[in-house]
Design an enzyme around this catalytic site. Sequence first.
Site, mmCIF file in Angstrom:
data_model
loop_
_atom_site.group_PDB
_atom_site.id
_atom_site.type_symbol
_atom_site.label_atom_id
_atom_site.label_comp_id
_atom_site.label_asym_id
_atom_site.label_seq_id
_atom_site.Cartn_x
_atom_site.Cartn_y
_atom_site.Cartn_z
ATOM 1 N N ASN A 1 12.852 -14.104 14.386
ATOM 2 C CA ASN A 1 14.041 -14.276 14.408
ATOM 3 C C ASN A 1 14.555 -14.074 12.972
ATOM 4 O OD1 ASN A 1 16.462 -15.547 13.976
ATOM 5 N ND2 ASN A 1 15.544 -17.871 14.654
ATOM 6 N N GLU B 1 13.708 -23.084 20.413
ATOM 7 C CA GLU B 1 14.316 -21.945 20.579
ATOM 8 C C GLU B 1 13.090 -20.668 20.832
ATOM 9 O OE1 GLU B 1 18.377 -21.049 18.395
ATOM 10 O OE2 GLU B 1 17.241 -22.613 17.291
ATOM 11 N N ARG C 1 30.474 -21.978 6.764
ATOM 12 C CA ARG C 1 31.642 -21.325 7.552
ATOM 13 C C ARG C 1 32.546 -22.493 7.920
ATOM 14 N NH1 ARG C 1 27.718 -18.968 11.978
ATOM 15 N NH2 ARG C 1 26.092 -19.829 10.769
ATOM 16 N N GLY D 1 24.472 -23.557 10.652
ATOM 17 C CA GLY D 1 25.457 -23.356 11.695
ATOM 18 C C GLY D 1 25.379 -24.364 12.827
ATOM 19 N N HIS E 1 23.624 -19.928 19.741
ATOM 20 C CA HIS E 1 22.814 -21.226 19.935
ATOM 21 C C HIS E 1 22.510 -21.300 21.641
ATOM 22 C CE1 HIS E 1 24.643 -22.539 16.209
ATOM 23 N NE2 HIS E 1 23.610 -22.022 15.727
ATOM 24 N N ARG F 1 14.957 -12.679 18.674
ATOM 25 C CA ARG F 1 16.231 -13.445 18.813
ATOM 26 C C ARG F 1 17.303 -12.500 18.234
ATOM 27 N NH1 ARG F 1 19.640 -17.217 14.825
ATOM 28 N NH2 ARG F 1 20.977 -17.935 15.947
#
Length: 399
Positions: free
Chosen positions: A10, A385, A241, A212, A180, A91
Site C-alpha cells: 500500500n 483492507e 483535507r 482520510g 476506501h 492498493r
Amino acid sequence: MSNKLVLVLNCGSSSLKFAVINANNGDEVISGLAECFNLPDARMKWKIAGEKGATHLPANSAHKEAISYIVEEIIKKEEGLAEQFVAVGHRVVHGGEQFTKSVVITPEVCKGINECASLAPLHNPAAIMGIRAARDAFPELPQVAVFDTAFHQSMPATSFLYALPYHLYKEKGIRRYGMHGTSHLFVSREAAKALDKPISETNVISAHLGNGGSVCAIKNGQCVDTSMGMTPLAGLVMGTRCGDIDPSIIEHLVTREGYSVSGVMDMLQKQSGLLGISGISSDFRDIQNACEEGNQQAILARDIFCYRLAKYIAGYAVPLGRIDALVFTGGIGENSDLVRNKVLELLTVFGYQVDAEKNKATILGKQGTITKENSPIAMVIPTNEEWVIAQDSAALVTA
C-alpha cells in the site's frame, strides 16, 4: 501453512505499508510500515509472529529501496516464505471508470493507472512506483491492482453524477468515484455476519475515519452512495483535507486574494481539515489531548469533524430506507469512543442510545456493538483492507 500467501503493498507518496497475508484466513505473517521517504530519517518497522523489528533506511530512501530491504532483509530471511507467494497485491486509490474490479497488472493497466493520476495525485503515482519496485524484486510473480474506487461502481447515476453539463461526464469522466472501497466492502460483510443476515439483505452505513475519511451507504451489500467525490478531497472534514466547500471560494481566493490555483489546491489538500481549524495537528490524538487542556480551537475542530460526519450519516438514511447497522472503522472510528459518542448523540433523532461501558471497551482492534439493546445498532468493526487485497489477488492469479 497455506501456500496462498500474498505480499500486499500500500504505497503512499512518502510511506509504504506492507504485509504478507494468508488469503484463505486473513492471518498476517508479516506486517510493517516504511515511512519518511526522501528524508534523512527514512525508517521502517515491522512485526513477524509477534516479534517486532525496526531499522533506519539509508537517507533519502524511497519505494525501491524500501521494497528491496523488505525482500532481502525480512522476507528472504524467513526460510521458505517467498516460495509460498502466489502474487503481489497493490492498493491503487483511483481506477476511474476504466477499472471496475481488481485486475492482473499488465503494461496497459499501468498506463491506465497513470491516466487516472490526476484524480489521485498523491496516491496513483506512488502506486506505480511500488509496482515497478515489486516487479524488479519478484519478476516471476503476477501482480494485481485492487482499486479503492471499484466497490463504488454500483452507485446509480443519481448518486455519482454532478449537476454539471452532462457532456463533462460523457466526454471527460467528471463524476463521483469514491474511495476506501476495500474497507467499506470488508466491514459491511463483517457487519452482515454479526447481524446474522445475508449480505444481499443487509443495509449498512460505514464510516471509515482516519487521516482520510469517508462514509458509504451500502444497500443489500452494494454501494449506493459515498461521501468522497471525483477525488479524495470531497466529503468529510479530514486530517489535512477540507472536505466539502463552496467552489466559489477557490475563485475568490485566486481573483481577489492573490492566491495561485496550485496554492489554493495545496492548501485544501494539505493545510485544511483538522490541522487548518485547530492550528495544532492533523492527528486526532493530538487534537483530543489539546481539547482536554481546554484549547478552544481544538474543541472547535473536533466538534466540526463530528457534526459534518453526523450530517452525512443522517443523509444516507435516504438511499437506504432501512439502516440495519451503523459501522465505525478506521483509526479514529475504531479507537475514539469520544467521537462515536458525540456522533451518536447528534443522531438521537434516529433513536441511538450509547452503552457507555461497551463504547469505552471497544478500542484497540476490538469488534462489538456500542449501543443499548433497545437502540438502533451501532458497532465498531476493525477494517482489514489488506485481507481484501490478498483475497482478490489470490483469486485472480489462481483462477
